[in-house]
Design an enzyme around this catalytic site. Structure first.
Site, PDB file in Angstrom:
ATOM      1  N   ASP A 187       0.458  -1.121  -0.051  1.00 14.06           N
ATOM      2  CA  ASP A 187       0.083   0.327  -0.420  1.00 14.06           C
ATOM      3  C   ASP A 187       1.121   1.335   0.347  1.00 14.06           C
ATOM      4  OD1 ASP A 187      -1.953  -1.089   0.495  1.00 14.06           O
ATOM      5  OD2 ASP A 187      -3.222  -0.667   2.004  1.00 14.06           O
ATOM      6  N   HIS A 191       4.556  -7.809  -0.011  1.00 12.63           N
ATOM      7  CA  HIS A 191       4.073  -9.089  -0.373  1.00 12.63           C
ATOM      8  C   HIS A 191       5.006  -8.773  -2.175  1.00 12.63           C
ATOM      9  CE1 HIS A 191       0.904  -9.788   2.271  1.00 12.63           C
ATOM     10  NE2 HIS A 191       1.227  -8.795   2.417  1.00 12.63           N
ATOM     11  N   SER A 240       8.264   2.835   4.889  1.00 10.99           N
ATOM     12  CA  SER A 240       9.514   2.886   4.198  1.00 10.99           C
ATOM     13  C   SER A 240       8.977   3.119   2.805  1.00 10.99           C
ATOM     14  CB  SER A 240      10.709   2.294   4.563  1.00 10.99           C
ATOM     15  OG  SER A 240      12.087   2.840   4.090  1.00 10.99           O
TER      16      SER A 240
END
Length: 283
Positions: A81, A137, A240
């Protein structure tokens, strides 16, 4: 410069300690106030109350409900995201017209021969704000070949800071992971930042701290570590940036992958260049 780096390390060390406090009332207060400030969407979370988390870091790296982030059919999807900080094609091995990317791929990954393989390839940088989901992911199914841990500074990686420091991502601490995929080689680069107290992967555990002072090259090609598209590969303990880099042939960025665009884990980044309705045609 050394003094500034020491301050960054000290700040990150202190924040690491604070975010792992398990005193119930304190960590619950910390989580509650943070969730209000950043408008955390609890409905996607497996655990939906501050009391269910062991510490603030446990909350920060919270897991999502199964199906909360559908994985698109595109060849390469977003690993996280966040917001697109920069995206485009490399000019030889140099990043061009991209904030915080005024450097070469060689400088970013500390491996000139590997950088050459990605000449004129494509890249997309996803910046994770404090409110975002912080597990990373796989953007595509791949076999892990090698990793490179590169020690560096811990500047903030906010989009405002990227305007001020053109070489930002090539200066901060980072972990480069190289995968073999059906679309050729793909790199996923996790960039550390101020108050990022560690980067973790599912195959090696905690990478930092302790903060290394030398490059670390790790070979995994004989260990048969295969990670499926959409499967968790690692996480940031505090926020980050993740960078995905692909080879030139066969793939192009989707037309909606533009600087500043909001993106969610599993949404498309790149697709087959043959799908001309969905991708940016290289000039």
């Amino acid at each position: 410069m050394f003094k500034n780096n020491s301050i960054q390390r000290a700040s990150s060390w202190l924040f690491r300690k604070l975010t792992r406090i398990k005193t119930a009332w304190l960590k619950n207060l910390f989580i509650t106030q943070f969730a209000k400030l950043y408008k955390i969407d609890w409905q996607d979370c497996v655990r939906q109350k501050p009391q269910e988390y062991l510490s603030f870091n446990d909350f920060f790296t919270r897991e999502l409900k199964k199906g909360a982030r559908p994985i698109a059919d595109n060849a390469i999807v977003s690993p996280a995201d966040g917001r697109i900080a920069a995206a485009g094609s490399l000019s030889n091995t140099r990043f061009v017209r991209a904030k915080g990317h005024d450097f070469t791929l060689e400088a970013l990954i500390a491996d000139p021969s590997l950088a050459e393989r990605f000449r004129d390839g494509h890249f997309a940088t996803v910046y994770l704000s404090p409110r975002d989901y912080h597990r990373i992911h796989m953007p595509v199914t791949g076999k892990l070949l090698k990793t490179i841990h590169i020690p560096g500074k811990l500047y903030s990686v906010s989009m405002k800071m990227a305007d001020k420091i053109p070489t930002l991502f090539a200066e901060n601490e980072r972990l480069v992971s190289l995968f073999e995929t059906e679309y050729g080689k793909v790199m996923v680069i996790l960039v550390g930042a101020i108050n990022v107290s560690s980067i973790e992967t599912i195959w090696a555990g905690t990478i930092t701290p302790p903060y290394g002072k030398v490059l670390q090259y790790s070979d995994y090609q004989h260990e048969n570590i295969i990670i499926e598209k959409g499967q968790e590969m690692g996480r940031f303990n505090m926020g980050s940036t993740a960078i995905v880099i692909t080879e030139k042939e066969g793939l192009s960025l989707l037309t909606n992958i533009q600087e500043g665009a909001v993106i969610r884990l599993g949404e498309g980044l790149l697709d087959s260049a043959m799908n001309s309705n969905n991708v940016i045609t290289p000039e």
